[in-house]
Write an enzyme that holds these catalytic residues in place. Structure first.
Site, PDB file in Angstrom:
ATOM      1  N   MET A  16       0.871  -1.182   0.000  1.00  0.00           N
ATOM      2  CA  MET A  16       0.000   0.000   0.000  1.00  0.00           C
ATOM      3  C   MET A  16       0.904   1.227   0.000  1.00  0.00           C
ATOM      4  SD  MET A  16      -3.098   0.936  -0.284  1.00  0.00           S
ATOM      5  CE  MET A  16      -4.364  -0.160   0.298  1.00  0.00           C
ATOM      6  N   GLY A  45       5.629  -5.546  -7.885  1.00  0.00           N
ATOM      7  CA  GLY A  45       5.031  -6.755  -8.456  1.00  0.00           C
ATOM      8  C   GLY A  45       3.580  -6.532  -8.832  1.00  0.00           C
ATOM      9  N   GLY A 215      18.892 -10.833 -22.658  1.00  0.00           N
ATOM     10  CA  GLY A 215      18.276  -9.609 -23.163  1.00  0.00           C
ATOM     11  C   GLY A 215      18.303  -8.526 -22.107  1.00  0.00           C
ATOM     12  N   GLU A 223      14.166   9.629 -22.142  1.00  0.00           N
ATOM     13  CA  GLU A 223      15.056   9.359 -23.289  1.00  0.00           C
ATOM     14  C   GLU A 223      14.599   8.149 -24.088  1.00  0.00           C
ATOM     15  OE1 GLU A 223      19.586   9.630 -22.785  1.00  0.00           O
ATOM     16  OE2 GLU A 223      18.800   9.280 -20.767  1.00  0.00           O
ATOM     17  N   ALA A 249       5.735   4.223 -10.671  1.00  0.00           N
ATOM     18  CA  ALA A 249       5.288   2.972 -11.328  1.00  0.00           C
ATOM     19  C   ALA A 249       5.367   3.021 -12.852  1.00  0.00           C
ATOM     20  CB  ALA A 249       3.884   2.580 -10.889  1.00  0.00           C
ATOM     21  N   ALA A 250       5.982   4.056 -13.422  1.00  0.00           N
ATOM     22  CA  ALA A 250       6.111   4.086 -14.891  1.00  0.00           C
ATOM     23  C   ALA A 250       6.969   2.908 -15.358  1.00  0.00           C
ATOM     24  CB  ALA A 250       6.727   5.402 -15.335  1.00  0.00           C
ATOM     25  N   GLY A 251       8.019   2.596 -14.588  1.00  0.00           N
ATOM     26  CA  GLY A 251       8.870   1.455 -14.945  1.00  0.00           C
ATOM     27  C   GLY A 251       8.106   0.142 -14.834  1.00  0.00           C
ATOM     28  N   ASP A 252       7.230   0.048 -13.849  1.00  0.00           N
ATOM     29  CA  ASP A 252       6.415  -1.168 -13.699  1.00  0.00           C
ATOM     30  C   ASP A 252       5.450  -1.298 -14.867  1.00  0.00           C
ATOM     31  OD1 ASP A 252       7.644  -1.584 -11.232  1.00  0.00           O
ATOM     32  OD2 ASP A 252       6.127  -0.404 -10.189  1.00  0.00           O
ATOM     33  N   ARG A 285      -0.968  10.231 -15.226  1.00  0.00           N
ATOM     34  CA  ARG A 285      -2.018   9.927 -14.240  1.00  0.00           C
ATOM     35  C   ARG A 285      -1.418   9.775 -12.852  1.00  0.00           C
ATOM     36  NH1 ARG A 285      -4.980   5.039 -17.586  1.00  0.00           N
ATOM     37  NH2 ARG A 285      -5.791   6.328 -19.282  1.00  0.00           N
TER      38      ARG A 285
END
Ligand code: RIB
Length: 306
Positions: A16, A45, A215, A223, A249-252, A285
Protein backbone atom coordinates in the site's frame (compact mmCIF):
# COMPACT_ATOMS: atom_id res chain seq x y z
CA UNK A 1 -14.50 -19.33 -24.21
CA UNK A 2 -11.33 -20.91 -22.78
CA UNK A 3 -8.23 -18.69 -22.84
CA UNK A 4 -5.36 -20.76 -24.26
CA UNK A 5 -2.72 -18.10 -23.71
CA UNK A 6 0.00 -19.00 -21.21
CA UNK A 7 -0.42 -16.52 -18.33
CA UNK A 8 2.04 -13.98 -17.05
CA UNK A 9 2.82 -14.96 -13.46
CA UNK A 10 4.23 -12.38 -11.07
CA UNK A 11 6.21 -13.69 -8.12
CA UNK A 12 6.75 -10.50 -6.20
CA UNK A 13 5.64 -7.68 -3.99
CA UNK A 14 2.39 -5.92 -3.22
CA UNK A 15 2.28 -2.78 -1.15
CA UNK A 16 0.00 0.00 0.00
CA UNK A 17 1.52 3.29 -1.10
CA UNK A 18 1.20 6.17 1.41
CA UNK A 19 1.59 9.13 -0.89
CA UNK A 20 2.31 12.67 0.29
CA UNK A 21 2.05 15.23 -2.51
CA UNK A 22 4.43 18.11 -2.06
CA UNK A 23 5.73 21.10 -4.06
CA UNK A 24 9.20 19.51 -4.02
CA UNK A 25 11.05 16.67 -2.28
CA UNK A 26 12.03 18.09 1.16
CA UNK A 27 15.70 18.53 1.99
CA UNK A 28 17.06 16.85 5.13
CA UNK A 29 15.79 18.75 8.19
CA UNK A 30 13.27 20.74 6.14
CA UNK A 31 9.52 20.91 6.83
CA UNK A 32 7.22 21.63 3.90
CA UNK A 33 3.45 22.09 3.66
CA UNK A 34 2.07 19.23 1.57
CA UNK A 35 -0.67 19.55 -1.01
CA UNK A 36 -2.37 16.18 -0.52
CA UNK A 37 -2.21 12.68 0.92
CA UNK A 38 -3.65 9.39 -0.27
CA UNK A 39 -3.32 5.65 0.28
CA UNK A 40 -3.28 3.83 -3.04
CA UNK A 41 -2.32 0.28 -4.11
CA UNK A 42 1.23 -0.25 -5.33
CA UNK A 43 4.25 -2.50 -4.98
CA UNK A 44 6.39 -3.23 -8.01
CA UNK A 45 5.03 -6.75 -8.46
CA UNK A 46 1.37 -5.79 -8.14
CA UNK A 47 1.85 -2.76 -10.40
CA UNK A 48 3.32 -4.99 -13.11
CA UNK A 49 0.46 -7.46 -12.64
CA UNK A 50 -2.17 -4.73 -13.00
CA UNK A 51 -0.36 -3.23 -16.00
CA UNK A 52 -0.45 -6.54 -17.88
CA UNK A 53 -4.01 -7.41 -16.82
CA UNK A 54 -5.40 -4.03 -17.89
CA UNK A 55 -3.94 -4.71 -21.32
CA UNK A 56 -6.21 -7.74 -21.50
CA UNK A 57 -3.61 -10.45 -20.87
CA UNK A 58 -4.20 -13.32 -18.39
CA UNK A 59 -2.17 -12.62 -15.25
CA UNK A 60 -1.78 -14.42 -11.92
CA UNK A 61 0.13 -13.22 -8.87
CA UNK A 62 1.99 -15.19 -6.21
CA UNK A 63 2.46 -12.88 -3.22
CA UNK A 64 1.51 -12.19 0.39
CA UNK A 65 -0.47 -9.45 2.11
CA UNK A 66 -0.84 -8.83 5.85
CA UNK A 67 -3.88 -9.38 8.06
CA UNK A 68 -4.18 -5.61 8.59
CA UNK A 69 -6.85 -3.37 7.05
CA UNK A 70 -4.74 -2.96 3.88
CA UNK A 71 -4.55 -6.69 3.03
CA UNK A 72 -8.16 -7.16 1.82
CA UNK A 73 -8.08 -3.80 -0.01
CA UNK A 74 -4.92 -4.82 -1.89
CA UNK A 75 -6.41 -8.19 -2.85
CA UNK A 76 -9.66 -6.58 -3.97
CA UNK A 77 -7.78 -4.09 -6.14
CA UNK A 78 -5.95 -6.91 -7.93
CA UNK A 79 -9.20 -8.84 -8.50
CA UNK A 80 -10.95 -5.74 -9.82
CA UNK A 81 -8.08 -5.28 -12.28
CA UNK A 82 -8.53 -8.84 -13.56
CA UNK A 83 -5.53 -10.45 -11.81
CA UNK A 84 -5.97 -14.07 -10.66
CA UNK A 85 -5.27 -14.04 -6.90
CA UNK A 86 -5.43 -17.79 -6.23
CA UNK A 87 -1.67 -17.67 -5.57
CA UNK A 88 -2.03 -14.96 -2.89
CA UNK A 89 -2.18 -15.50 0.85
CA UNK A 90 -2.70 -13.43 3.98
CA UNK A 91 -0.12 -13.66 6.77
CA UNK A 92 -0.10 -12.26 10.32
CA UNK A 93 1.24 -8.72 10.61
CA UNK A 94 1.43 -5.69 8.40
CA UNK A 95 1.09 -5.60 4.61
CA UNK A 96 3.96 -4.09 2.63
CA UNK A 97 3.92 -0.29 2.93
CA UNK A 98 5.56 2.40 0.85
CA UNK A 99 5.60 5.91 2.32
CA UNK A 100 6.60 8.31 -0.45
CA UNK A 101 6.82 11.90 -1.59
CA UNK A 102 5.58 12.85 -5.05
CA UNK A 103 6.62 16.37 -6.06
CA UNK A 104 4.84 18.80 -8.41
CA UNK A 105 7.35 18.03 -11.19
CA UNK A 106 6.26 14.36 -11.05
CA UNK A 107 9.48 13.08 -9.44
CA UNK A 108 9.37 10.94 -6.31
CA UNK A 109 11.27 9.54 -3.31
CA UNK A 110 10.11 6.20 -1.88
CA UNK A 111 10.87 4.03 1.17
CA UNK A 112 9.57 0.46 1.02
CA UNK A 113 8.74 -1.30 4.30
CA UNK A 114 8.51 -5.01 3.34
CA UNK A 115 5.89 -6.25 5.86
CA UNK A 116 4.24 -9.35 4.33
CA UNK A 117 6.53 -9.15 1.26
CA UNK A 118 9.40 -10.03 3.62
CA UNK A 119 7.55 -13.28 4.40
CA UNK A 120 7.54 -14.48 0.80
CA UNK A 121 9.37 -17.81 1.19
CA UNK A 122 10.28 -20.92 -0.79
CA UNK A 123 6.99 -22.54 0.29
CA UNK A 124 5.06 -19.85 -1.59
CA UNK A 125 6.84 -20.97 -4.76
CA UNK A 126 6.40 -24.70 -4.00
CA UNK A 127 2.69 -24.24 -3.22
CA UNK A 128 2.10 -22.65 -6.63
CA UNK A 129 4.60 -24.67 -8.65
CA UNK A 130 2.00 -25.78 -11.23
CA UNK A 131 0.86 -22.20 -11.82
CA UNK A 132 4.45 -20.93 -12.21
CA UNK A 133 5.29 -23.82 -14.54
CA UNK A 134 2.30 -22.93 -16.72
CA UNK A 135 3.50 -19.34 -17.27
CA UNK A 136 4.44 -17.84 -20.63
CA UNK A 137 6.71 -15.56 -18.62
CA UNK A 138 7.41 -14.95 -14.92
CA UNK A 139 8.01 -11.38 -13.77
CA UNK A 140 10.12 -10.72 -10.67
CA UNK A 141 11.48 -7.66 -8.87
CA UNK A 142 13.71 -7.20 -5.81
CA UNK A 143 11.14 -6.41 -3.11
CA UNK A 144 10.96 -10.00 -1.76
CA UNK A 145 13.77 -11.88 0.06
CA UNK A 146 16.75 -12.68 -2.18
CA UNK A 147 16.60 -16.35 -1.20
CA UNK A 148 13.04 -16.60 -2.54
CA UNK A 149 14.02 -14.79 -5.72
CA UNK A 150 16.95 -17.18 -6.32
CA UNK A 151 14.69 -20.16 -5.62
CA UNK A 152 12.10 -18.83 -8.09
CA UNK A 153 14.71 -18.25 -10.80
CA UNK A 154 16.14 -21.75 -10.33
CA UNK A 155 12.66 -23.23 -10.51
CA UNK A 156 11.87 -21.29 -13.70
CA UNK A 157 15.21 -22.25 -15.29
CA UNK A 158 14.51 -25.95 -14.57
CA UNK A 159 10.96 -25.60 -15.92
CA UNK A 160 11.97 -23.71 -19.07
CA UNK A 161 9.91 -20.64 -18.14
CA UNK A 162 11.45 -17.31 -19.23
CA UNK A 163 11.90 -14.69 -16.51
CA UNK A 164 11.87 -10.91 -16.75
CA UNK A 165 13.74 -9.50 -13.76
CA UNK A 166 13.24 -5.86 -12.83
CA UNK A 167 16.29 -5.28 -10.62
CA UNK A 168 14.52 -2.72 -8.45
CA UNK A 169 15.34 -1.55 -5.89
CA UNK A 170 18.94 -2.34 -6.90
CA UNK A 171 20.62 -4.96 -4.71
CA UNK A 172 23.57 -7.34 -5.05
CA UNK A 173 22.56 -10.48 -6.94
CA UNK A 174 23.92 -14.03 -6.70
CA UNK A 175 26.09 -14.83 -9.74
CA UNK A 176 23.68 -17.61 -10.82
CA UNK A 177 21.05 -14.99 -11.67
CA UNK A 178 22.59 -13.70 -14.88
CA UNK A 179 22.14 -16.86 -16.89
CA UNK A 180 18.68 -17.54 -15.51
CA UNK A 181 17.13 -14.29 -16.71
CA UNK A 182 15.70 -13.72 -20.19
CA UNK A 183 15.10 -9.98 -19.77
CA UNK A 184 16.85 -7.63 -17.33
CA UNK A 185 15.24 -4.19 -17.16
CA UNK A 186 17.13 -1.66 -15.00
CA UNK A 187 16.62 2.09 -14.99
CA UNK A 188 19.76 4.25 -15.09
CA UNK A 189 20.41 4.21 -11.33
CA UNK A 190 19.88 0.47 -11.10
CA UNK A 191 22.14 -0.23 -14.09
CA UNK A 192 24.90 1.81 -12.39
CA UNK A 193 24.67 -0.52 -9.39
CA UNK A 194 25.53 -3.52 -11.57
CA UNK A 195 28.04 -2.14 -14.06
CA UNK A 196 29.12 1.25 -12.68
CA UNK A 197 28.24 4.70 -13.96
CA UNK A 198 28.03 4.49 -17.72
CA UNK A 199 25.91 7.11 -19.46
CA UNK A 200 26.49 5.52 -22.88
CA UNK A 201 23.61 3.07 -23.28
CA UNK A 202 25.43 0.82 -25.75
CA UNK A 203 28.40 0.37 -23.39
CA UNK A 204 26.11 -0.15 -20.42
CA UNK A 205 24.06 -2.82 -22.22
CA UNK A 206 27.23 -4.56 -23.45
CA UNK A 207 28.59 -4.75 -19.91
CA UNK A 208 25.34 -6.25 -18.69
CA UNK A 209 25.12 -8.77 -21.54
CA UNK A 210 28.72 -9.78 -20.82
CA UNK A 211 27.49 -11.11 -17.46
CA UNK A 212 25.52 -13.80 -19.30
CA UNK A 213 22.13 -12.13 -19.72
CA UNK A 214 20.14 -12.90 -22.88
CA UNK A 215 18.28 -9.61 -23.16
CA UNK A 216 18.62 -6.16 -21.62
CA UNK A 217 16.25 -3.21 -21.64
CA UNK A 218 17.69 0.01 -20.23
CA UNK A 219 14.72 2.09 -19.09
CA UNK A 220 15.78 5.71 -19.51
CA UNK A 221 12.47 7.54 -18.85
CA UNK A 222 12.18 10.62 -21.10
CA UNK A 223 15.06 9.36 -23.29
CA UNK A 224 13.23 6.15 -24.19
CA UNK A 225 14.51 2.59 -23.88
CA UNK A 226 17.63 0.87 -25.17
CA UNK A 227 16.99 -2.75 -26.10
CA UNK A 228 19.86 -5.20 -26.62
CA UNK A 229 19.83 -8.93 -27.31
CA UNK A 230 22.89 -11.16 -26.70
CA UNK A 231 24.61 -11.88 -30.01
CA UNK A 232 21.95 -9.84 -31.81
CA UNK A 233 20.66 -6.38 -32.49
CA UNK A 234 20.77 -3.42 -30.08
CA UNK A 235 19.14 -0.01 -30.53
CA UNK A 236 17.17 2.81 -28.98
CA UNK A 237 13.39 2.85 -28.94
CA UNK A 238 12.25 6.48 -28.97
CA UNK A 239 10.11 7.87 -26.13
CA UNK A 240 6.73 9.60 -26.47
CA UNK A 241 6.85 13.13 -25.11
CA UNK A 242 4.07 13.89 -22.63
CA UNK A 243 3.64 16.20 -19.62
CA UNK A 244 4.41 13.95 -16.65
CA UNK A 245 2.54 14.62 -13.41
CA UNK A 246 3.49 11.43 -11.50
CA UNK A 247 6.27 9.05 -12.54
CA UNK A 248 5.58 6.47 -9.80
CA UNK A 249 5.29 2.97 -11.33
CA UNK A 250 6.11 4.09 -14.89
CA UNK A 251 8.87 1.46 -14.95
CA UNK A 252 6.42 -1.17 -13.70
CA UNK A 253 3.96 -0.18 -16.39
CA UNK A 254 6.74 -0.61 -18.97
CA UNK A 255 7.54 -4.13 -17.71
CA UNK A 256 3.94 -5.32 -17.67
CA UNK A 257 3.30 -3.97 -21.16
CA UNK A 258 6.64 -5.23 -22.52
CA UNK A 259 5.85 -8.76 -21.29
CA UNK A 260 2.38 -8.67 -22.86
CA UNK A 261 3.72 -7.46 -26.20
CA UNK A 262 6.50 -10.09 -26.27
CA UNK A 263 4.03 -12.87 -25.46
CA UNK A 264 1.74 -11.58 -28.20
CA UNK A 265 4.59 -12.16 -30.64
CA UNK A 266 6.04 -8.67 -31.11
CA UNK A 267 9.79 -8.40 -31.63
CA UNK A 268 11.59 -6.79 -28.64
CA UNK A 269 11.86 -3.32 -30.26
CA UNK A 270 8.19 -3.19 -31.25
CA UNK A 271 7.33 -4.52 -27.79
CA UNK A 272 9.38 -1.71 -26.22
CA UNK A 273 7.56 0.87 -28.37
CA UNK A 274 4.25 -0.49 -27.10
CA UNK A 275 5.61 -0.40 -23.53
CA UNK A 276 6.91 3.17 -23.99
CA UNK A 277 3.41 4.21 -25.04
CA UNK A 278 1.83 2.53 -22.00
CA UNK A 279 4.39 4.18 -19.68
CA UNK A 280 3.83 7.58 -21.31
CA UNK A 281 0.13 7.34 -20.46
CA UNK A 282 0.97 6.11 -16.94
CA UNK A 283 3.00 9.25 -16.09
CA UNK A 284 0.08 11.51 -17.01
CA UNK A 285 -2.02 9.93 -14.24
CA UNK A 286 -1.74 9.90 -10.46
CA UNK A 287 -1.03 6.76 -8.45
CA UNK A 288 0.79 3.48 -9.00
CA UNK A 289 -1.54 0.58 -9.94
CA UNK A 290 -4.28 3.17 -10.49
CA UNK A 291 -2.32 4.80 -13.32
CA UNK A 292 -2.04 1.73 -15.57
CA UNK A 293 -3.69 2.21 -18.99
CA UNK A 294 -6.17 -0.16 -20.61
CA UNK A 295 -5.62 -1.71 -24.06
CA UNK A 296 -7.98 0.81 -25.75
CA UNK A 297 -6.05 3.66 -24.05
CA UNK A 298 -2.75 2.41 -25.50
CA UNK A 299 -4.20 1.66 -28.94
CA UNK A 300 -5.72 5.16 -29.12
CA UNK A 301 -2.44 6.74 -27.96
CA UNK A 302 -0.41 4.85 -30.58
CA UNK A 303 -2.92 5.74 -33.29
CA UNK A 304 -2.57 9.41 -32.35
CA UNK A 305 1.25 9.25 -32.55
CA UNK A 306 1.42 7.03 -35.66
O1 RIB B 1 7.74 1.15 -8.65
C1 RIB B 1 6.84 1.90 -7.88
C2 RIB B 1 6.52 1.18 -6.62
O2 RIB B 1 7.69 1.08 -5.85
C3 RIB B 1 5.50 1.86 -5.74
O3 RIB B 1 4.19 1.50 -6.04
C4 RIB B 1 5.96 1.46 -4.35
O4 RIB B 1 5.08 0.59 -3.75
C5 RIB B 1 7.34 0.85 -4.52
O5 RIB B 1 7.29 -0.50 -4.37
Amino acid sequence: MTDHRKPIVIVGSITMDLVTRTPRIPAIGQTLIGTGFETTPGGKGANQAVAAARLGYPVAMVAKVGNDAYGPALLENLRRSGVDTAGMSQVPGSSGLAPMFVADDGLNAIVVVPGANGKMNRAAVDNHAALIRSAGMVLCQLEIPMDTLSYTLEFCARSGVPVMLDPAPAADLPSSVWEQVAWFTPNETEAAHYVGNESDAEQCAMRLLAKGLRGVVLKRGGEGAYVAVAGGHASWVEPFHVDAIDTVAAGDCFNGAFAVALLEGKDPWSAARFANAAAAICVTRKGAAASMPSRPDVDAFLAKYA
